[in-house]
Motif scaffolding. Structure first.
Motif, PDB file in Angstrom:
ATOM      1  N   VAL A 104      28.378  43.918  44.247  1.00 33.98           N
ATOM      2  CA  VAL A 104      28.086  44.814  43.583  1.00 33.98           C
ATOM      3  C   VAL A 104      28.280  43.774  41.556  1.00 33.98           C
ATOM      4  O   VAL A 104      27.771  44.727  40.413  1.00 33.98           O
ATOM      5  CB  VAL A 104      28.950  46.181  43.535  1.00 33.98           C
ATOM      6  CG1 VAL A 104      28.438  46.859  44.626  1.00 33.98           C
ATOM      7  CG2 VAL A 104      30.146  45.653  42.926  1.00 33.98           C
ATOM      8  N   GLY A 105      29.093  43.229  41.361  1.00 30.88           N
ATOM      9  CA  GLY A 105      29.113  42.763  40.256  1.00 30.88           C
ATOM     10  C   GLY A 105      30.311  41.602  41.007  1.00 30.88           C
ATOM     11  O   GLY A 105      30.305  40.997  41.127  1.00 30.88           O
ATOM     12  N   ARG A 106      30.564  40.730  38.995  1.00 30.71           N
ATOM     13  CA  ARG A 106      30.694  39.546  39.075  1.00 30.71           C
ATOM     14  C   ARG A 106      32.189  39.841  37.669  1.00 30.71           C
ATOM     15  O   ARG A 106      31.487  40.391  36.706  1.00 30.71           O
ATOM     16  CB  ARG A 106      30.236  38.776  38.768  1.00 30.71           C
ATOM     17  CG  ARG A 106      28.830  38.145  39.980  1.00 30.71           C
ATOM     18  CD  ARG A 106      28.275  37.706  39.253  1.00 30.71           C
ATOM     19  NE  ARG A 106      28.282  36.126  39.364  1.00 30.71           N
ATOM     20  CZ  ARG A 106      28.315  34.658  40.352  1.00 30.71           C
ATOM     21  NH1 ARG A 106      28.280  35.124  41.987  1.00 30.71           N
ATOM     22  NH2 ARG A 106      28.698  33.507  39.908  1.00 30.71           N
ATOM     23  N   GLY A 107      32.812  39.143  38.102  1.00 30.43           N
ATOM     24  CA  GLY A 107      34.313  39.187  36.830  1.00 30.43           C
ATOM     25  C   GLY A 107      35.503  37.990  36.630  1.00 30.43           C
ATOM     26  O   GLY A 107      34.738  37.317  37.700  1.00 30.43           O
ATOM     27  N   LEU A 108      35.286  37.950  35.105  1.00 30.27           N
ATOM     28  CA  LEU A 108      37.167  37.167  35.327  1.00 30.27           C
ATOM     29  C   LEU A 108      38.136  37.819  36.197  1.00 30.27           C
ATOM     30  O   LEU A 108      38.488  38.831  35.257  1.00 30.27           O
ATOM     31  CB  LEU A 108      37.515  36.806  33.349  1.00 30.27           C
ATOM     32  CG  LEU A 108      35.562  36.026  34.059  1.00 30.27           C
ATOM     33  CD1 LEU A 108      36.158  35.572  31.913  1.00 30.27           C
ATOM     34  CD2 LEU A 108      35.015  34.931  34.172  1.00 30.27           C
ATOM     35  N   VAL A 109      38.188  37.393  37.357  1.00 27.27           N
ATOM     36  CA  VAL A 109      39.995  37.795  37.166  1.00 27.27           C
ATOM     37  C   VAL A 109      41.262  37.639  36.534  1.00 27.27           C
ATOM     38  O   VAL A 109      41.510  36.679  36.061  1.00 27.27           O
ATOM     39  CB  VAL A 109      40.136  37.541  38.185  1.00 27.27           C
ATOM     40  CG1 VAL A 109      40.226  35.588  38.545  1.00 27.27           C
ATOM     41  CG2 VAL A 109      40.736  38.001  39.762  1.00 27.27           C
ATOM     42  N   ALA A 110      41.759  38.446  36.058  1.00 25.26           N
ATOM     43  CA  ALA A 110      43.017  38.333  35.804  1.00 25.26           C
ATOM     44  C   ALA A 110      45.037  38.057  36.393  1.00 25.26           C
ATOM     45  O   ALA A 110      45.249  37.817  36.104  1.00 25.26           O
ATOM     46  CB  ALA A 110      43.602  39.611  34.925  1.00 25.26           C
ATOM     47  N   TYR A 111      43.996  38.187  37.765  1.00 27.00           N
ATOM     48  CA  TYR A 111      45.632  37.185  38.788  1.00 27.00           C
ATOM     49  C   TYR A 111      44.494  36.012  39.219  1.00 27.00           C
ATOM     50  O   TYR A 111      43.696  35.940  39.474  1.00 27.00           O
ATOM     51  CB  TYR A 111      45.791  38.222  39.295  1.00 27.00           C
ATOM     52  CG  TYR A 111      46.471  39.409  38.568  1.00 27.00           C
ATOM     53  CD1 TYR A 111      47.560  39.708  38.324  1.00 27.00           C
ATOM     54  CD2 TYR A 111      45.799  40.215  38.247  1.00 27.00           C
ATOM     55  CE1 TYR A 111      48.308  40.356  37.505  1.00 27.00           C
ATOM     56  CE2 TYR A 111      46.330  41.827  37.807  1.00 27.00           C
ATOM     57  CZ  TYR A 111      47.467  41.314  37.082  1.00 27.00           C
ATOM     58  OH  TYR A 111      48.488  42.398  36.559  1.00 27.00           O
ATOM     59  N   SER A 112      45.688  35.235  39.875  1.00 24.95           N
ATOM     60  CA  SER A 112      45.340  34.475  40.282  1.00 24.95           C
ATOM     61  C   SER A 112      45.207  34.654  42.319  1.00 24.95           C
ATOM     62  O   SER A 112      45.769  35.968  42.267  1.00 24.95           O
ATOM     63  CB  SER A 112      46.613  32.659  40.865  1.00 24.95           C
ATOM     64  OG  SER A 112      47.481  33.012  41.448  1.00 24.95           O
ATOM     65  N   SER A 113      44.592  33.857  43.006  1.00 26.27           N
ATOM     66  CA  SER A 113      45.110  34.337  44.167  1.00 26.27           C
ATOM     67  C   SER A 113      45.932  34.248  45.497  1.00 26.27           C
ATOM     68  O   SER A 113      46.205  35.569  46.033  1.00 26.27           O
ATOM     69  CB  SER A 113      43.171  33.007  45.100  1.00 26.27           C
ATOM     70  OG  SER A 113      44.205  32.088  44.928  1.00 26.27           O
ATOM     71  N   ASP A 114      47.191  33.806  45.111  1.00 27.50           N
ATOM     72  CA  ASP A 114      48.237  33.741  45.402  1.00 27.50           C
ATOM     73  C   ASP A 114      49.273  35.395  44.653  1.00 27.50           C
ATOM     74  O   ASP A 114      49.658  36.217  45.237  1.00 27.50           O
ATOM     75  CB  ASP A 114      49.142  32.863  44.692  1.00 27.50           C
ATOM     76  CG  ASP A 114      48.163  31.660  45.351  1.00 27.50           C
ATOM     77  OD1 ASP A 114      47.628  31.435  46.665  1.00 27.50           O
ATOM     78  OD2 ASP A 114      49.133  30.614  44.554  1.00 27.50           O
ATOM     79  N   GLU A 115      48.456  35.908  43.131  1.00 32.30           N
ATOM     80  CA  GLU A 115      48.889  37.085  43.328  1.00 32.30           C
ATOM     81  C   GLU A 115      48.368  38.176  43.215  1.00 32.30           C
ATOM     82  O   GLU A 115      49.200  39.225  43.425  1.00 32.30           O
ATOM     83  CB  GLU A 115      49.109  36.991  41.847  1.00 32.30           C
ATOM     84  CG  GLU A 115      50.130  35.963  40.905  1.00 32.30           C
ATOM     85  CD  GLU A 115      49.546  35.600  39.937  1.00 32.30           C
ATOM     86  OE1 GLU A 115      50.483  35.924  38.858  1.00 32.30           O
ATOM     87  OE2 GLU A 115      48.646  35.560  39.258  1.00 32.30           O
ATOM     88  N   VAL A 116      47.496  38.252  43.893  1.00 30.23           N
ATOM     89  CA  VAL A 116      46.395  39.689  43.996  1.00 30.23           C
ATOM     90  C   VAL A 116      47.313  40.002  45.293  1.00 30.23           C
ATOM     91  O   VAL A 116      47.097  41.512  44.879  1.00 30.23           O
ATOM     92  CB  VAL A 116      44.728  38.782  44.071  1.00 30.23           C
ATOM     93  CG1 VAL A 116      44.726  39.990  44.850  1.00 30.23           C
ATOM     94  CG2 VAL A 116      44.341  38.829  42.647  1.00 30.23           C
ATOM     95  N   PRO A 117      46.984  39.918  46.604  1.00 30.51           N
ATOM     96  CA  PRO A 117      47.783  40.522  47.364  1.00 30.51           C
ATOM     97  C   PRO A 117      48.669  41.044  47.258  1.00 30.51           C
ATOM     98  O   PRO A 117      49.133  41.985  48.315  1.00 30.51           O
ATOM     99  CB  PRO A 117      47.719  39.135  48.478  1.00 30.51           C
ATOM    100  CG  PRO A 117      47.376  37.938  48.010  1.00 30.51           C
ATOM    101  CD  PRO A 117      47.202  38.582  46.841  1.00 30.51           C
ATOM    102  N   ASN A 118      49.629  40.901  46.086  1.00 29.32           N
ATOM    103  CA  ASN A 118      50.943  41.629  46.732  1.00 29.32           C
ATOM    104  C   ASN A 118      50.425  43.099  45.314  1.00 29.32           C
ATOM    105  O   ASN A 118      51.438  44.171  45.776  1.00 29.32           O
ATOM    106  CB  ASN A 118      52.054  41.105  45.337  1.00 29.32           C
ATOM    107  CG  ASN A 118      52.806  39.954  46.928  1.00 29.32           C
ATOM    108  OD1 ASN A 118      52.771  39.858  47.729  1.00 29.32           O
ATOM    109  ND2 ASN A 118      53.220  38.933  46.076  1.00 29.32           N
ATOM    110  N   LEU A 119      49.129  42.256  44.919  1.00 30.29           N
ATOM    111  CA  LEU A 119      49.026  44.166  43.916  1.00 30.29           C
ATOM    112  C   LEU A 119      48.056  44.848  44.657  1.00 30.29           C
ATOM    113  O   LEU A 119      47.981  45.989  43.830  1.00 30.29           O
ATOM    114  CB  LEU A 119      48.704  43.810  42.580  1.00 30.29           C
ATOM    115  CG  LEU A 119      49.475  42.462  42.280  1.00 30.29           C
ATOM    116  CD1 LEU A 119      48.226  41.577  41.132  1.00 30.29           C
ATOM    117  CD2 LEU A 119      50.216  42.364  41.665  1.00 30.29           C
TER     118      LEU A 119
END
Length: 382
Positions: free
Chosen positions: A331-346
């Motif tokens: 549905v979209g593309r974007g610039l992510v503000a966190y790394s893939s290591d950080e995202v699961p905890n969020l």
């Protein structure tokens, strides 16, 4: 005149800056060798446009095809290493022909070779924009091609049609002219009885039901599908497109009713967002729940952690990623503000809870709406 002012093909004759893309099949003979007469015929048309005061950027295929004869090859090579070697030989031959043909009209050319990295990396994109703009200011005709000699399967554009659409936006062109081995878009394969030329396309919906599955020539790499993809890139960013044959190039540039005119359907967007939508290579994915899909697509909000249920791939903060719904549809593309290591905890947590537990800075969006572009929903490959 700006791209937005080109409301019809008749105004193309007055456009200040155009990008012209020519395919390999339009420059070569039946045996696959570069045809100097065909190349010179195109140069004559473009030189006449320059003589009338218009600026021209030429995106030219043909480097690999130009080397088929000199290297003793029977056909276009299939393996990447031989393609790269042929491109290295053929690019010099191709530009030498352009240099001589334009010099006969008192014009200079400048060779510009690009890879996908030159648009994936924003710093490269800015450098390319600056270099091309300066060449035009100096009265030089840029001759652009994909840098096949070093490009790999992972970083290449895949076809110069898409490259031409991105270059059109990069140089702020008023229009894009795609020259190919067919004279227009038809209601079906041109060889099919009853197929009719489509003179004007006002929106993508008008193409529903049109059969564009036929393959391009054996010399080139693209077909009508890739051309329509490049048309979408250009028109959605405010740049109209004419698709026709090289034999009708003069009539097309004069605004006559040849080929197919694709009207601009969107507004000119920032280079950064165009890069993100069409040129950036996604490093991973965030999987959204239905509520987050509605918020991002319908309300154009930022993507918050609470609406994300999964993460795929490896990426760093600032990398381009895809946003997909629970059905796997992008549905979209974007610039992510966190790394893939950080995202699961969020994931699945509110920004308030994250701020309270992890501290200031963790209450920001995963993807801010200013760094997010929507794409036409497409089903995942089976």
């Amino acid at each position: 005149m700006t791209a937005a002012a080109l409301g019809s093909r008749t105004e193309l004759a007055a456009a200040a800056r155009i990008v012209v893309k020519v395919g390999s099949s339009s420059l070569t003979s039946a045996n696959g060798r570069l045809d100097p007469d065909r190349l010179r015929a195109l140069v004559d048309v473009l030189a006449a446009r320059r003589a009338d005061g218009g600026q021209v950027v030429l995106v030219s295929s043909g480097a690999i095809a130009a080397a088929i004869g000199p290297l003793g090859l029977n056909a276009r090579p299939r393996d990447l290493a031989t393609q790269q070697a042929a491109a290295s030989v053929g690019q010099g031959l191709l530009v030498a022909h352009y240099t001589k043909a334009f010099a006969d009209h008192g014009l200079r050319v400048g060779q510009v070779l690009l890879t996908a990295d030159d648009t994936v990396r924003r710093g490269h994109y800015r450098n390319a924009h600056r270099a091309l703009t300066r060449l035009l200011d100096l009265g030089v005709i840029p001759v652009i091609n994909e840098n096949d000699a070093v490009a790999t399967e992972e970083i290449r554009f895949g076809d110069n049609d898409r490259l031409a659409a991105l270059v059109s936006h990069l140089v702020h062109a008023d229009a894009l002219v795609l020259l190919t081995d067919v004279d227009a878009l038809y209601t079906g394969p041109p060889s099919r009885p009853g197929a009719r030329r489509i003179s004007h396309v006002g929106s993508p919906r008008e193409l529903d039901g049109i059969d564009v599955s036929s393959r391009g020539s054996a010399i080139g790499t693209g077909g009508m599908v890739t051309k329509l993809e490049s048309v979408a890139i250009a028109t959605q960013s405010g740049i109209p497109v004419v698709l026709t044959s090289a034999a009708q190039a003069a009539d097309a540039l004069a605004g006559r009713d040849v080929g197919t005119w694709f009207a601009a359907t969107g507004r000119r967007t920032s280079i950064r967002l165009l890069w993100l939508a069409h040129a950036a290579r996604a490093h991973g994915r965030l999987v959204l729940d239905e509520g987050a899909v509605r918020a991002v697509v319908e309300r154009r909000t930022s993507l918050l952690p609470a609406g994300v249920v999964g993460v795929e791939g490896e990426f760093e903060a600032g990398d381009p990623i895809e946003l997909v719904g629970p059905d796997g549809v992008v549905v979209g593309r974007g610039l992510v503000a966190y790394s893939s290591d950080e995202v699961p905890n969020l994931l699945g947590r509110s920004t308030g809870a994250l701020r309270e537990e992890l501290g200031p800075g963790y209450d920001r969006a995963l993807v801010h709406r200013d760094d997010l572009v929507l794409v036409r929903r497409r089903r995942p490959a089976p």
